[in-house]
Write a protein that holds these residues in place. Sequence first.
Motif, PDB file in Angstrom:
ATOM      1  N   PHE A   1      30.155 -25.394 -72.357  1.00  0.00           N
ATOM      2  CA  PHE A   1      30.666 -24.022 -72.470  1.00  0.00           C
ATOM      3  C   PHE A   1      32.196 -24.014 -72.398  1.00  0.00           C
ATOM      4  N   SER A   2      32.783 -23.085 -73.134  1.00  0.00           N
ATOM      5  CA  SER A   2      34.226 -22.896 -73.092  1.00  0.00           C
ATOM      6  C   SER A   2      34.621 -22.197 -71.793  1.00  0.00           C
ATOM      7  N   MET A   3      35.597 -22.776 -71.108  1.00  0.00           N
ATOM      8  CA  MET A   3      36.088 -22.178 -69.869  1.00  0.00           C
ATOM      9  C   MET A   3      36.670 -20.794 -70.131  1.00  0.00           C
ATOM     10  N   GLU A   4      37.418 -20.666 -71.232  1.00  0.00           N
ATOM     11  CA  GLU A   4      38.059 -19.397 -71.568  1.00  0.00           C
ATOM     12  C   GLU A   4      37.026 -18.302 -71.826  1.00  0.00           C
ATOM     13  N   TRP A   5      35.939 -18.653 -72.512  1.00  0.00           N
ATOM     14  CA  TRP A   5      34.884 -17.675 -72.791  1.00  0.00           C
ATOM     15  C   TRP A   5      34.260 -17.167 -71.493  1.00  0.00           C
ATOM     16  N   LEU A   6      33.994 -18.078 -70.555  1.00  0.00           N
ATOM     17  CA  LEU A   6      33.352 -17.681 -69.305  1.00  0.00           C
ATOM     18  C   LEU A   6      34.278 -16.813 -68.458  1.00  0.00           C
ATOM     19  N   VAL A   7      35.571 -17.136 -68.453  1.00  0.00           N
ATOM     20  CA  VAL A   7      36.541 -16.309 -67.724  1.00  0.00           C
ATOM     21  C   VAL A   7      36.531 -14.884 -68.275  1.00  0.00           C
ATOM     22  N   ASP A   8      36.593 -14.767 -69.597  1.00  0.00           N
ATOM     23  CA  ASP A   8      36.675 -13.445 -70.222  1.00  0.00           C
ATOM     24  C   ASP A   8      35.403 -12.637 -70.002  1.00  0.00           C
ATOM     25  N   ILE A   9      34.254 -13.251 -70.225  1.00  0.00           N
ATOM     26  CA  ILE A   9      32.974 -12.556 -70.053  1.00  0.00           C
ATOM     27  C   ILE A   9      32.774 -12.128 -68.606  1.00  0.00           C
ATOM     28  N   ARG A  10      33.139 -13.011 -67.687  1.00  0.00           N
ATOM     29  CA  ARG A  10      32.991 -12.695 -66.257  1.00  0.00           C
ATOM     30  C   ARG A  10      33.829 -11.473 -65.884  1.00  0.00           C
ATOM     31  N   LEU A  11      35.072 -11.448 -66.338  1.00  0.00           N
ATOM     32  CA  LEU A  11      35.963 -10.342 -65.996  1.00  0.00           C
ATOM     33  C   LEU A  11      35.518  -9.036 -66.644  1.00  0.00           C
ATOM     34  N   LEU A  12      35.199  -9.075 -67.933  1.00  0.00           N
ATOM     35  CA  LEU A  12      34.843  -7.858 -68.658  1.00  0.00           C
ATOM     36  C   LEU A  12      33.556  -7.227 -68.128  1.00  0.00           C
ATOM     37  N   ILE A  13      32.506  -8.021 -68.011  1.00  0.00           N
ATOM     38  CA  ILE A  13      31.201  -7.476 -67.606  1.00  0.00           C
ATOM     39  C   ILE A  13      31.223  -7.036 -66.147  1.00  0.00           C
ATOM     40  N   SER A  14      31.709  -7.892 -65.256  1.00  0.00           N
ATOM     41  CA  SER A  14      31.737  -7.541 -63.833  1.00  0.00           C
ATOM     42  C   SER A  14      32.639  -6.342 -63.579  1.00  0.00           C
ATOM     43  N   GLY A  15      33.813  -6.318 -64.255  1.00  0.00           N
ATOM     44  CA  GLY A  15      34.733  -5.199 -64.075  1.00  0.00           C
ATOM     45  C   GLY A  15      34.137  -3.890 -64.542  1.00  0.00           C
ATOM     46  N   LEU A  16      33.494  -3.912 -65.711  1.00  0.00           N
ATOM     47  CA  LEU A  16      32.901  -2.693 -66.252  1.00  0.00           C
ATOM     48  C   LEU A  16      31.787  -2.169 -65.358  1.00  0.00           C
ATOM     49  N   ILE A  17      30.904  -3.061 -64.905  1.00  0.00           N
ATOM     50  CA  ILE A  17      29.789  -2.640 -64.040  1.00  0.00           C
ATOM     51  C   ILE A  17      30.320  -2.086 -62.720  1.00  0.00           C
ATOM     52  N   LEU A  18      31.331  -2.755 -62.166  1.00  0.00           N
ATOM     53  CA  LEU A  18      31.896  -2.303 -60.890  1.00  0.00           C
ATOM     54  C   LEU A  18      32.534  -0.924 -61.037  1.00  0.00           C
ATOM     55  N   LEU A  19      33.228  -0.686 -62.141  1.00  0.00           N
ATOM     56  CA  LEU A  19      33.831   0.624 -62.384  1.00  0.00           C
ATOM     57  C   LEU A  19      32.771   1.701 -62.556  1.00  0.00           C
ATOM     58  N   LEU A  20      31.715   1.382 -63.288  1.00  0.00           N
ATOM     59  CA  LEU A  20      30.638   2.351 -63.504  1.00  0.00           C
ATOM     60  C   LEU A  20      29.928   2.693 -62.190  1.00  0.00           C
ATOM     61  N   CYS A  21      29.714   1.686 -61.367  1.00  0.00           N
ATOM     62  CA  CYS A  21      29.068   1.922 -60.062  1.00  0.00           C
ATOM     63  C   CYS A  21      29.956   2.774 -59.162  1.00  0.00           C
ATOM     64  N   THR A  22      31.257   2.482 -59.171  1.00  0.00           N
ATOM     65  CA  THR A  22      32.200   3.260 -58.356  1.00  0.00           C
ATOM     66  C   THR A  22      32.285   4.697 -58.862  1.00  0.00           C
ATOM     67  N   SER A  23      32.308   4.858 -60.171  1.00  0.00           N
ATOM     68  CA  SER A  23      32.387   6.193 -60.772  1.00  0.00           C
ATOM     69  C   SER A  23      31.120   6.995 -60.497  1.00  0.00           C
ATOM     70  N   ALA A  24      29.961   6.312 -60.494  1.00  0.00           N
ATOM     71  CA  ALA A  24      28.679   6.987 -60.270  1.00  0.00           C
ATOM     72  C   ALA A  24      28.601   7.598 -58.878  1.00  0.00           C
ATOM     73  N   LYS A  25      29.315   6.982 -57.924  1.00  0.00           N
ATOM     74  CA  LYS A  25      29.332   7.524 -56.563  1.00  0.00           C
ATOM     75  C   LYS A  25      30.111   8.831 -56.485  1.00  0.00           C
ATOM     76  N   GLY A  26      31.018   9.032 -57.461  1.00  0.00           N
ATOM     77  CA  GLY A  26      31.802  10.264 -57.502  1.00  0.00           C
ATOM     78  C   GLY A  26      32.813  10.381 -56.398  1.00  0.00           C
ATOM     79  N   ASP A  27      33.240   9.213 -55.835  1.00  0.00           N
ATOM     80  CA  ASP A  27      34.184   9.249 -54.715  1.00  0.00           C
ATOM     81  C   ASP A  27      35.588   9.668 -55.148  1.00  0.00           C
ATOM     82  N   GLN A  28      35.974   9.331 -56.382  1.00  0.00           N
ATOM     83  CA  GLN A  28      37.333   9.624 -56.821  1.00  0.00           C
ATOM     84  C   GLN A  28      37.392   9.634 -58.341  1.00  0.00           C
ATOM     85  N   ASP A  29      38.457  10.235 -58.843  1.00  0.00           N
ATOM     86  CA  ASP A  29      38.705  10.262 -60.281  1.00  0.00           C
ATOM     87  C   ASP A  29      38.955   8.838 -60.763  1.00  0.00           C
TER      88      ASP A  29
END
Length: 307
Positions: free
Chosen positions: A36-64
């Motif tokens: 596996f390409s190291m660069e691919w794994l870095v990018d996929i890890r950041l994009l997917i984890s970041g997006l899910i974490l933002l969606l989970c935080t937003s779903a709580k409605g704690d802040q804008d």
Amino acid sequence: MKFQPRIKGIILVIISAMLWGVSGTAAQFLFQKRGFSMEWLVDIRLLISGLILLLCTSAKGDQDMWRIWKSKHSCLSLIVFSIIGMVGVQYTYFAAIKYGNAATATILQYLSPVIITCYLIVRSKKNPSLQEIIAIILAMVGTFFIITKGNIHNISISKLALFWGITSAVMAAFYTLQPRSLLAKYGSAFVAGWGMFVGGIAFSFIHQPWNFTGEWSIDSVFAVIVVVLFGTLIAFYCYFESLKYIQPTEASILSSVEPLSAAFLSVLWLHVPFGLPEWLGTACIISTVIILSPRKNKKSKAEFEAI
């Protein structure tokens, strides 16, 4: 089964540390066994984890979700954290794994508390305490054992693995210190979510996520899931959830399970040679975390805000 709050916090931080360790070993498997390409794994890890974490935080409605971008200072600070801190620590850590192994990469990254301590000593222009001196000496001795196996005439890991491992520790120190004002204002999950996602977008200009190399199989799919979800999202959640029940000092000490889990799994699963000198080096470096954690906890708020 119900646990007392303190026991629950201890269990959560140990789970998070073990998941981080397992994640590093899974990444080593992907790089060295499945191409596996190291660069691919870095990018996929950041994009997917970041997006899910933002969606989970937003779903709580704690802040804008967008309010961090409404402040010029916060916006610039977040971009620096995302590109230098988040991408930097992910890329250098994975590079250390690729050119070495998960055990030594994780252990070398644990030199970051010593780097932070040295930085604060220089910045405050104060003489180091006895505990700090002992921790720095232990870190140097531990690194010596890790990279030479106790033989001063021999370097047992590649120069690239050593370079990226030490660089990873420097990036981890920056990653810890730089976003403190953002964390205080917006919260850890929110800042980490944006940091991962923005870092992933920025890194996509260097390596596109659809540009994939490697061998897909059932075990490689499982390893990617471990790295992206269990080793990032779930581990992050467990660690910060543990801080509701135990002190940051205790969490920092207990998170030392991470290099141990990475070392054990590397030896058992990937058959990485790990002898007595490496275990001695591991013990020395982990000891620095235990020694410095109470000191770090006693640092004044004003000192950190000045960083």
